[in-house]
Write a protein that holds these residues in place. Structure first.
Motif, PDB file in Angstrom:
ATOM      1  N   ARG A 169      -4.801 -17.752  10.970  1.00  0.00           N
ATOM      2  CA  ARG A 169      -3.472 -17.308  11.414  1.00  0.00           C
ATOM      3  C   ARG A 169      -3.502 -15.808  11.661  1.00  0.00           C
ATOM      4  NH1 ARG A 169       0.056 -20.745   8.380  1.00  0.00           N
ATOM      5  NH2 ARG A 169       1.865 -19.578   9.125  1.00  0.00           N
ATOM      6  N   TRP A 170      -2.834 -15.397  12.718  1.00  0.00           N
ATOM      7  CA  TRP A 170      -2.694 -13.971  12.987  1.00  0.00           C
ATOM      8  C   TRP A 170      -1.890 -13.304  11.871  1.00  0.00           C
ATOM      9  CZ3 TRP A 170      -5.472 -11.540  16.493  1.00  0.00           C
ATOM     10  CH2 TRP A 170      -5.935 -12.234  17.618  1.00  0.00           C
ATOM     11  N   LEU A 171      -2.170 -12.033  11.627  1.00  0.00           N
ATOM     12  CA  LEU A 171      -1.444 -11.264  10.617  1.00  0.00           C
ATOM     13  C   LEU A 171      -0.426 -10.341  11.268  1.00  0.00           C
ATOM     14  CD1 LEU A 171      -4.404 -10.189   8.297  1.00  0.00           C
ATOM     15  CD2 LEU A 171      -2.671 -11.938   7.815  1.00  0.00           C
ATOM     16  N   ASP A 172       0.636 -10.066  10.546  1.00  0.00           N
ATOM     17  CA  ASP A 172       1.627  -9.092  10.998  1.00  0.00           C
ATOM     18  C   ASP A 172       1.105  -7.709  10.630  1.00  0.00           C
ATOM     19  OD1 ASP A 172       3.754  -7.563  11.709  1.00  0.00           O
ATOM     20  OD2 ASP A 172       5.249  -8.644  10.505  1.00  0.00           O
ATOM     21  N   ILE A 173       0.359  -7.118  11.547  1.00  0.00           N
ATOM     22  CA  ILE A 173      -0.313  -5.845  11.275  1.00  0.00           C
ATOM     23  C   ILE A 173       0.658  -4.672  11.191  1.00  0.00           C
ATOM     24  CG2 ILE A 173      -2.497  -6.605  12.263  1.00  0.00           C
ATOM     25  CD1 ILE A 173      -1.619  -4.873  14.778  1.00  0.00           C
ATOM     26  N   ARG A 174       1.923  -4.907  11.483  1.00  0.00           N
ATOM     27  CA  ARG A 174       2.901  -3.834  11.293  1.00  0.00           C
ATOM     28  C   ARG A 174       3.068  -3.513   9.817  1.00  0.00           C
ATOM     29  NH1 ARG A 174       7.958  -6.543  13.982  1.00  0.00           N
ATOM     30  NH2 ARG A 174       7.104  -8.212  12.661  1.00  0.00           N
ATOM     31  N   ARG A 175       2.744  -4.464   8.949  1.00  0.00           N
ATOM     32  CA  ARG A 175       2.934  -4.305   7.501  1.00  0.00           C
ATOM     33  C   ARG A 175       1.665  -3.746   6.864  1.00  0.00           C
ATOM     34  NH1 ARG A 175       8.064  -4.497   8.676  1.00  0.00           N
ATOM     35  NH2 ARG A 175       8.749  -6.536   9.466  1.00  0.00           N
ATOM     36  N   ILE A 176       1.269  -2.564   7.309  1.00  0.00           N
ATOM     37  CA  ILE A 176       0.035  -1.963   6.824  1.00  0.00           C
ATOM     38  C   ILE A 176       0.071  -1.776   5.308  1.00  0.00           C
ATOM     39  CG2 ILE A 176      -1.413   0.111   6.899  1.00  0.00           C
ATOM     40  CD1 ILE A 176      -0.722   0.422   9.822  1.00  0.00           C
ATOM     41  N   GLY A 177       1.233  -1.385   4.771  1.00  0.00           N
ATOM     42  CA  GLY A 177       1.331  -1.161   3.342  1.00  0.00           C
ATOM     43  C   GLY A 177       0.978  -2.390   2.520  1.00  0.00           C
ATOM     44  N   ARG A 178       1.326  -3.585   3.011  1.00  0.00           N
ATOM     45  CA  ARG A 178       1.027  -4.820   2.287  1.00  0.00           C
ATOM     46  C   ARG A 178      -0.411  -5.278   2.533  1.00  0.00           C
ATOM     47  NH1 ARG A 178       5.116  -7.638   0.053  1.00  0.00           N
ATOM     48  NH2 ARG A 178       3.336  -8.424  -1.141  1.00  0.00           N
ATOM     49  N   LEU A 179      -0.927  -4.994   3.706  1.00  0.00           N
ATOM     50  CA  LEU A 179      -2.279  -5.424   4.032  1.00  0.00           C
ATOM     51  C   LEU A 179      -3.338  -4.453   3.519  1.00  0.00           C
ATOM     52  CD1 LEU A 179      -1.731  -6.630   7.710  1.00  0.00           C
ATOM     53  CD2 LEU A 179      -2.069  -8.065   5.693  1.00  0.00           C
ATOM     54  N   ARG A 180      -2.978  -3.195   3.360  1.00  0.00           N
ATOM     55  CA  ARG A 180      -3.948  -2.174   2.991  1.00  0.00           C
ATOM     56  C   ARG A 180      -4.803  -2.560   1.774  1.00  0.00           C
ATOM     57  NH1 ARG A 180      -4.301   3.270   3.922  1.00  0.00           N
ATOM     58  NH2 ARG A 180      -2.241   3.273   4.924  1.00  0.00           N
ATOM     59  N   PRO A 181      -4.207  -2.937   0.623  1.00  0.00           N
ATOM     60  CA  PRO A 181      -5.058  -3.210  -0.547  1.00  0.00           C
ATOM     61  C   PRO A 181      -6.013  -4.377  -0.343  1.00  0.00           C
ATOM     62  CG  PRO A 181      -2.769  -3.844  -0.961  1.00  0.00           C
ATOM     63  CD  PRO A 181      -2.771  -3.058   0.303  1.00  0.00           C
ATOM     64  N   ILE A 182      -5.627  -5.360   0.457  1.00  0.00           N
ATOM     65  CA  ILE A 182      -6.493  -6.512   0.699  1.00  0.00           C
ATOM     66  C   ILE A 182      -7.663  -6.119   1.591  1.00  0.00           C
ATOM     67  CG2 ILE A 182      -6.601  -8.875   1.559  1.00  0.00           C
ATOM     68  CD1 ILE A 182      -3.552  -9.032   1.121  1.00  0.00           C
ATOM     69  N   ILE A 183      -7.356  -5.440   2.694  1.00  0.00           N
ATOM     70  CA  ILE A 183      -8.412  -5.037   3.630  1.00  0.00           C
ATOM     71  C   ILE A 183      -9.327  -4.008   2.992  1.00  0.00           C
ATOM     72  CG2 ILE A 183      -8.887  -4.036   5.890  1.00  0.00           C
ATOM     73  CD1 ILE A 183      -7.618  -6.876   5.892  1.00  0.00           C
ATOM     74  N   GLU A 184      -8.764  -3.076   2.240  1.00  0.00           N
ATOM     75  CA  GLU A 184      -9.603  -2.071   1.587  1.00  0.00           C
ATOM     76  C   GLU A 184     -10.492  -2.702   0.517  1.00  0.00           C
ATOM     77  OE1 GLU A 184      -7.021   1.078   0.273  1.00  0.00           O
ATOM     78  OE2 GLU A 184      -7.133   2.086   2.223  1.00  0.00           O
ATOM     79  N   ALA A 185      -9.997  -3.727  -0.169  1.00  0.00           N
ATOM     80  CA  ALA A 185     -10.827  -4.417  -1.160  1.00  0.00           C
ATOM     81  C   ALA A 185     -12.022  -5.090  -0.485  1.00  0.00           C
ATOM     82  CB  ALA A 185      -9.993  -5.446  -1.917  1.00  0.00           C
ATOM     83  N   ARG A 186     -11.820  -5.634   0.700  1.00  0.00           N
ATOM     84  CA  ARG A 186     -12.928  -6.230   1.435  1.00  0.00           C
ATOM     85  C   ARG A 186     -13.960  -5.164   1.795  1.00  0.00           C
ATOM     86  NH1 ARG A 186     -10.238 -10.645   5.663  1.00  0.00           N
ATOM     87  NH2 ARG A 186      -9.541 -12.118   4.059  1.00  0.00           N
ATOM     88  N   MET A 187     -13.476  -4.011   2.229  1.00  0.00           N
ATOM     89  CA  MET A 187     -14.400  -2.923   2.561  1.00  0.00           C
ATOM     90  C   MET A 187     -15.128  -2.415   1.326  1.00  0.00           C
ATOM     91  SD  MET A 187     -12.392  -0.672   5.410  1.00  0.00           S
ATOM     92  CE  MET A 187     -11.729  -1.405   6.898  1.00  0.00           C
ATOM     93  N   ASP A 188     -14.433  -2.362   0.202  1.00  0.00           N
ATOM     94  CA  ASP A 188     -15.081  -1.958  -1.051  1.00  0.00           C
ATOM     95  C   ASP A 188     -16.239  -2.897  -1.375  1.00  0.00           C
ATOM     96  OD1 ASP A 188     -13.383   0.205  -1.450  1.00  0.00           O
ATOM     97  OD2 ASP A 188     -11.981  -0.943  -2.709  1.00  0.00           O
ATOM     98  N   GLU A 189     -16.023  -4.189  -1.129  1.00  0.00           N
ATOM     99  CA  GLU A 189     -17.081  -5.164  -1.380  1.00  0.00           C
ATOM    100  C   GLU A 189     -18.269  -4.920  -0.448  1.00  0.00           C
ATOM    101  OE1 GLU A 189     -17.796 -10.035  -1.454  1.00  0.00           O
ATOM    102  OE2 GLU A 189     -15.798  -9.205  -1.076  1.00  0.00           O
ATOM    103  N   CYS A 190     -17.981  -4.639   0.807  1.00  0.00           N
ATOM    104  CA  CYS A 190     -19.055  -4.327   1.760  1.00  0.00           C
ATOM    105  C   CYS A 190     -19.848  -3.107   1.293  1.00  0.00           C
ATOM    106  CB  CYS A 190     -18.479  -4.071   3.148  1.00  0.00           C
ATOM    107  SG  CYS A 190     -17.720  -5.501   3.954  1.00  0.00           S
ATOM    108  N   ALA A 191     -19.134  -2.069   0.868  1.00  0.00           N
ATOM    109  CA  ALA A 191     -19.794  -0.849   0.406  1.00  0.00           C
ATOM    110  C   ALA A 191     -20.626  -1.124  -0.842  1.00  0.00           C
ATOM    111  CB  ALA A 191     -18.760   0.233   0.138  1.00  0.00           C
TER     112      ALA A 191
END
Length: 269
Positions: free
Chosen positions: A121-143
């Motif tokens: 499902r597409w995400l409502d990317i306007r809600r950066i504040g709500r998505l930020r911790p999830i996306i950043e956690a994924r990047m933390d895992e990559c790092a």
């Protein structure tokens, strides 16, 4: 890796041009060497590899492997042991039910299914504040696994039927967040498709990952990356090598032919 229907948009919306599109978009952040040794990729015509399904085949000769974020650290280390680079594939713009963090996404941020990938499902990317911790956690895992870069997919929702009234300004704000978040972690980051905003986003991204620019005759938009000493990693699915290899080399791109399943199979120029 997405094939989706494109909506009719004005030129201004596609380009993300004008004062309105620039509003709310942060300045680009450089890659932070304090977070790790930043990879600064250079343009190349040497064939790369992307494999997102099946056992990763490291016998495929490539200076760069684009693999899924769920891959283990040992695989990333094996890629590095060959002297090659590892790019971490994540979906930054869609919800995938099979991910470990799928339950962390607020249901109201889940939009229409992605054409061809109905479980997503597409995400409502306007809600950066709500998505930020999830996306950043994924990047933390990559790092943490030692990846060199991020390949954030589905960052062109504004051009698709997402179920949300997304505009070019929304996409610029979100994509700049994604790029800056990667750089804060010492990771290079690629612009996935979104050619309509390539000019505006060029300062934020270190390379481009593109699907089917030769099929849709839009590769000229990627020349600015090579001109800025940033590589272009391309994939074609329906156009044979005899129709794109010579031109790809002229552009200075690294373009390969893949099947849609994105297993180990690859045909290189």
């Amino acid at each position: 890796m997405r094939l989706v229907a494109t909506l009719a948009l004005s030129v201004a919306s596609l380009a993300g041009a004008g004062p309105a599109a620039a509003a709310g978009v942060p300045d680009p952040l450089p890659c932070d060497p304090a977070a790790g040794p930043c990879w600064d990729p250079a343009p190349t015509t040497e064939p790369w590899q992307i494999q997102l399904q099946g056992r990763i085949d490291l016998s495929v000769p490539a200076p760069v492997y684009d693999i899924d974020a769920d891959s283990g650290r040992a695989l990333v280390e094996a890629i590095h042991a060959q002297g090659d680079r590892a790019i971490c594939y994540i979906s930054a713009g869609s919800w995938e039910p099979y991910r470990a963090d799928a339950g962390e996404f607020p249901k109201r941020l889940l939009g229409r299914p992605i054409a061809g990938f109905e479980e997503e499902r597409w995400l409502d990317i306007r809600r950066i504040g709500r998505l930020r911790p999830i996306i950043e956690a994924r990047m933390d895992e990559c790092a943490a696994k030692g990846f060199d870069a991020i390949d954030p997919d589905n960052v062109d929702g504004y051009r698709n039927r997402t179920g949300f009234p997304l505009g070019g300004r929304d996409q610029l704000a979100y994509n700049s967040f994604v790029a800056n978040a990667a750089h804060e972690r010492g990771l290079a980051v690629g612009l996935k498709n979104d050619l309509g905003q390539a000019r505006r986003l060029l300062p934020y991204f270190d390379f481009a990952v593109n699907e089917q620019c030769f099929q849709y005759r839009e590769c000229d938009r990627l020349d600015r990356f090579v001109a800025a000493a940033k590589p272009v990693y391309g994939i074609e699915y329906e156009v044979g090598r005899d129709r794109f290899c010579a031109t790809s080399l002229e552009h200075g791109f690294s373009t390969i032919f893949k099947r849609y399943g994105l297993r180990a199979f690859r045909e290189a120029c």
